[in-house]
Design a protein around this motif. Structure first.
Motif, PDB file in Angstrom:
ATOM      1  N   LEU A  39       0.854  -1.183   0.000  1.00  0.00           N
ATOM      2  CA  LEU A  39       0.000   0.000   0.000  1.00  0.00           C
ATOM      3  C   LEU A  39       0.890   1.233   0.000  1.00  0.00           C
ATOM      4  O   LEU A  39       1.727   1.401   0.892  1.00  0.00           O
ATOM      5  CB  LEU A  39      -0.900   0.025   1.240  1.00  0.00           C
ATOM      6  CG  LEU A  39      -2.221  -0.738   1.165  1.00  0.00           C
ATOM      7  CD1 LEU A  39      -3.021  -0.512   2.430  1.00  0.00           C
ATOM      8  CD2 LEU A  39      -3.033  -0.330  -0.042  1.00  0.00           C
ATOM      9  N   PHE A  40       0.712   2.089  -1.010  1.00  0.00           N
ATOM     10  CA  PHE A  40       1.585   3.251  -1.151  1.00  0.00           C
ATOM     11  C   PHE A  40       0.753   4.489  -1.470  1.00  0.00           C
ATOM     12  O   PHE A  40       0.110   4.565  -2.518  1.00  0.00           O
ATOM     13  CB  PHE A  40       2.610   3.026  -2.265  1.00  0.00           C
ATOM     14  CG  PHE A  40       3.650   4.106  -2.361  1.00  0.00           C
ATOM     15  CD1 PHE A  40       4.730   4.113  -1.507  1.00  0.00           C
ATOM     16  CD2 PHE A  40       3.532   5.120  -3.296  1.00  0.00           C
ATOM     17  CE1 PHE A  40       5.690   5.112  -1.575  1.00  0.00           C
ATOM     18  CE2 PHE A  40       4.482   6.129  -3.380  1.00  0.00           C
ATOM     19  CZ  PHE A  40       5.564   6.120  -2.516  1.00  0.00           C
ATOM     20  N   SER A  41       0.764   5.445  -0.547  1.00  0.00           N
ATOM     21  CA  SER A  41      -0.023   6.664  -0.709  1.00  0.00           C
ATOM     22  C   SER A  41       0.837   7.886  -0.999  1.00  0.00           C
ATOM     23  O   SER A  41       0.319   8.936  -1.395  1.00  0.00           O
ATOM     24  CB  SER A  41      -0.825   6.932   0.572  1.00  0.00           C
ATOM     25  OG  SER A  41       0.051   7.177   1.659  1.00  0.00           O
ATOM     26  N   GLY A  42       2.148   7.773  -0.754  1.00  0.00           N
ATOM     27  CA  GLY A  42       3.016   8.943  -0.799  1.00  0.00           C
ATOM     28  C   GLY A  42       3.174   9.589   0.557  1.00  0.00           C
ATOM     29  O   GLY A  42       3.794  10.638   0.687  1.00  0.00           O
ATOM     30  N   GLY A  43       2.598   8.954   1.603  1.00  0.00           N
ATOM     31  CA  GLY A  43       2.803   9.400   2.970  1.00  0.00           C
ATOM     32  C   GLY A  43       4.111   8.851   3.518  1.00  0.00           C
ATOM     33  O   GLY A  43       4.701   7.919   2.956  1.00  0.00           O
ATOM     34  N   LYS A  44       4.572   9.391   4.634  1.00  0.00           N
ATOM     35  CA  LYS A  44       5.911   9.075   5.126  1.00  0.00           C
ATOM     36  C   LYS A  44       6.099   7.597   5.457  1.00  0.00           C
ATOM     37  O   LYS A  44       7.178   7.032   5.217  1.00  0.00           O
ATOM     38  CB  LYS A  44       6.258   9.935   6.351  1.00  0.00           C
ATOM     39  CG  LYS A  44       5.484   9.615   7.610  1.00  0.00           C
ATOM     40  CD  LYS A  44       5.884  10.510   8.763  1.00  0.00           C
ATOM     41  CE  LYS A  44       5.249  10.059  10.071  1.00  0.00           C
ATOM     42  NZ  LYS A  44       3.785   9.886   9.997  1.00  0.00           N
ATOM     43  N   ASP A  45       5.068   6.943   6.017  1.00  0.00           N
ATOM     44  CA  ASP A  45       5.222   5.543   6.397  1.00  0.00           C
ATOM     45  C   ASP A  45       5.287   4.637   5.169  1.00  0.00           C
ATOM     46  O   ASP A  45       6.070   3.678   5.145  1.00  0.00           O
ATOM     47  CB  ASP A  45       4.080   5.121   7.321  1.00  0.00           C
ATOM     48  CG  ASP A  45       4.094   5.877   8.640  1.00  0.00           C
ATOM     49  OD1 ASP A  45       5.176   5.969   9.248  1.00  0.00           O
ATOM     50  OD2 ASP A  45       3.049   6.381   9.059  1.00  0.00           O
ATOM     51  N   SER A  46       4.493   4.928   4.144  1.00  0.00           N
ATOM     52  CA  SER A  46       4.575   4.116   2.933  1.00  0.00           C
ATOM     53  C   SER A  46       5.880   4.397   2.183  1.00  0.00           C
ATOM     54  O   SER A  46       6.452   3.498   1.560  1.00  0.00           O
ATOM     55  CB  SER A  46       3.360   4.356   2.029  1.00  0.00           C
ATOM     56  OG  SER A  46       3.280   5.691   1.578  1.00  0.00           O
ATOM     57  N   ILE A  47       6.364   5.632   2.260  1.00  0.00           N
ATOM     58  CA  ILE A  47       7.661   5.957   1.663  1.00  0.00           C
ATOM     59  C   ILE A  47       8.772   5.167   2.359  1.00  0.00           C
ATOM     60  O   ILE A  47       9.670   4.616   1.710  1.00  0.00           O
ATOM     61  CB  ILE A  47       7.939   7.465   1.756  1.00  0.00           C
ATOM     62  CG1 ILE A  47       6.976   8.245   0.849  1.00  0.00           C
ATOM     63  CG2 ILE A  47       9.389   7.787   1.394  1.00  0.00           C
ATOM     64  CD1 ILE A  47       6.979   9.743   1.071  1.00  0.00           C
ATOM     65  N   LEU A  48       8.700   5.104   3.680  1.00  0.00           N
ATOM     66  CA  LEU A  48       9.691   4.344   4.441  1.00  0.00           C
ATOM     67  C   LEU A  48       9.607   2.859   4.090  1.00  0.00           C
ATOM     68  O   LEU A  48      10.643   2.197   3.919  1.00  0.00           O
ATOM     69  CB  LEU A  48       9.455   4.552   5.938  1.00  0.00           C
ATOM     70  CG  LEU A  48      10.317   3.722   6.898  1.00  0.00           C
ATOM     71  CD1 LEU A  48      11.800   3.946   6.617  1.00  0.00           C
ATOM     72  CD2 LEU A  48       9.995   4.071   8.338  1.00  0.00           C
ATOM     73  N   MET A  49       8.381   2.313   3.967  1.00  0.00           N
ATOM     74  CA  MET A  49       8.242   0.905   3.583  1.00  0.00           C
ATOM     75  C   MET A  49       8.899   0.616   2.248  1.00  0.00           C
ATOM     76  O   MET A  49       9.597  -0.388   2.094  1.00  0.00           O
ATOM     77  CB  MET A  49       6.755   0.526   3.505  1.00  0.00           C
ATOM     78  CG  MET A  49       6.123   0.112   4.808  1.00  0.00           C
ATOM     79  SD  MET A  49       4.661  -0.900   4.533  1.00  0.00           S
ATOM     80  CE  MET A  49       3.679   0.144   3.462  1.00  0.00           C
ATOM     81  N   LEU A  50       8.662   1.481   1.268  1.00  0.00           N
ATOM     82  CA  LEU A  50       9.250   1.265  -0.051  1.00  0.00           C
ATOM     83  C   LEU A  50      10.777   1.337   0.023  1.00  0.00           C
ATOM     84  O   LEU A  50      11.474   0.530  -0.606  1.00  0.00           O
ATOM     85  CB  LEU A  50       8.714   2.292  -1.052  1.00  0.00           C
ATOM     86  CG  LEU A  50       9.282   2.197  -2.465  1.00  0.00           C
ATOM     87  CD1 LEU A  50       9.040   0.818  -3.068  1.00  0.00           C
ATOM     88  CD2 LEU A  50       8.688   3.283  -3.361  1.00  0.00           C
ATOM     89  N   HIS A  51      11.306   2.269   0.790  1.00  0.00           N
ATOM     90  CA  HIS A  51      12.756   2.380   0.955  1.00  0.00           C
ATOM     91  C   HIS A  51      13.326   1.082   1.528  1.00  0.00           C
ATOM     92  O   HIS A  51      14.361   0.580   1.051  1.00  0.00           O
ATOM     93  CB  HIS A  51      13.078   3.551   1.886  1.00  0.00           C
ATOM     94  CG  HIS A  51      14.543   3.741   2.144  1.00  0.00           C
ATOM     95  ND1 HIS A  51      15.363   4.464   1.316  1.00  0.00           N
ATOM     96  CD2 HIS A  51      15.332   3.290   3.159  1.00  0.00           C
ATOM     97  CE1 HIS A  51      16.598   4.457   1.787  1.00  0.00           C
ATOM     98  NE2 HIS A  51      16.609   3.754   2.909  1.00  0.00           N
TER      99      HIS A  51
END
Length: 312
Positions: free
Chosen positions: A45-57
């Motif tokens: 799940l990727f919204s462009g919020g900080k937690d999803s950004i961190l997950m992708l990283h």
């Protein structure tokens, strides 16, 4: 003479001791690799919020130099912050990822969902999300939920089973001893996976600082036209705000979390750098959802009720 045990307690156990951020990173990387080994069609799940950004990283780190073996999924309410959507699209293009979008507006246009009187679409995300999961046959769905955010999220395991209707039953929680995760599920069921479960908001920001991760500028202090409602500063928009008697004013604010514009509030802040944000968070006594998410204030059990229905 300091013993090894004493040194470990003091955080000085030599060059082989992991810092708390290294330990959290290692745990998350292990979870991503575990899911890749156990499941056939995971999605982040990727919204462009900080937690999803961190997950992708973390996912990029987990599989480097290979590509991330998961696609991304965003539930678009139609009331998202433009800065965040722009970041989402740039990130997808930069890493050559596949993005699935479940649109709340599409469901409204087809008459399947109806607008709420308060204008918020956050509670309307559940049906588009669950139907997209079923249509694409995703068997594991990564979410950025953390236990420190909200009491219902604190109940979740890292691997959280959902039934064939995407519903969550707290009584079906499985033990997770020694970081052993049970991904077994029946046909039609899926597992929600939370690799950031043990992180705090402060951990997230400290890691972002350490790794030099770019975020949408909405997370840092900036001038914005807002109006007051229910103790929060909301951004005016086509979703229905402000109402009569609600006055727009320009303030220096930032966002601690981002979601639907109608229920995500900003906080007064002069933290225009990551160092200032970390200093600000270190002294706060309110979680980001508790301080700035109106949808969590609808009732004492608002989040848990939505999670039982299939929401993240």
């Amino acid at each position: 003479m300091t013993t090894t045990a004493e040194a470990a307690r003091e955080g000085t156990a030599g060059p082989y001791a992991l810092s708390h951020l290294d330990a959290l990173e290692s745990e998350a990387v292990h979870i991503f690799r575990e899911v890749a080994g156990e499941f056939e069609r995971p999605v982040i799940l990727f919204s462009g919020g900080k937690d999803s950004i961190l997950m992708l990283h973390l996912a990029l780190k987990a599989f480097a130099p290979a590509a991330v073996p998961f696609s991304l999924l965003h539930v678009d309410t139609g009331h998202n912050f433009p800065e965040v959507l722009d970041y989402r699209d740039r990130t997808v293009e930069r890493h050559g990822l596949r993005l699935h979008v479940a649109s709340v507006q599409d469901y409204i246009d087809r008459g399947v969902l109806k607008e709420r009187p308060d204008g918020t679409r956050n509670p309307l995300q559940t049906l588009p999300l669950t139907e997209k999961i079923q249509a694409e046959r995703f068997d594991a769905v990564f979410g950025g939920g953390r236990r420190d955010e909200e009491k219902a999220r604190a109940k979740e395991r890292v691997f959280s089973l959902r039934d064939e209707f995407s519903q969550w039953d707290p009584r079906r929680q499985r033990p997770e001893l020694w970081n052993l995760y049970n991904g077994r599920h029946a046909p039609g069921e899926h597992v929600r996976v939370f690799p950031l479960s043990n992180w705090t908001e402060l951990d997230v920001w400290q890691y972002i600082a350490r790794e030099g991760i770019e975020l949408p500028q909405i997370y840092y202090a900036h001038e914005r036209e807002v109006f007051a409602r229910s103790g929060m500063w909301l951004t005016a928009g086509e979703w229905g705000g402000p109402k009569d008697g609600e006055t727009i004013e320009k303030r220096r604010v930032r966002y601690r979390t981002v979601g639907d514009m109608s229920c995500t509030g900003a906080v007064d802040s002069d933290a225009d750098s990551i160092e200032k944000v970390i200093a600000e968070i270190a002294v706060t006594r309110l979680t980001e959802r508790g301080a700035t998410r109106a949808d969590d204030k609808m009732s004492e059990a608002a989040m848990e009720d939505r999670k039982r229905e299939g929401y993240f």
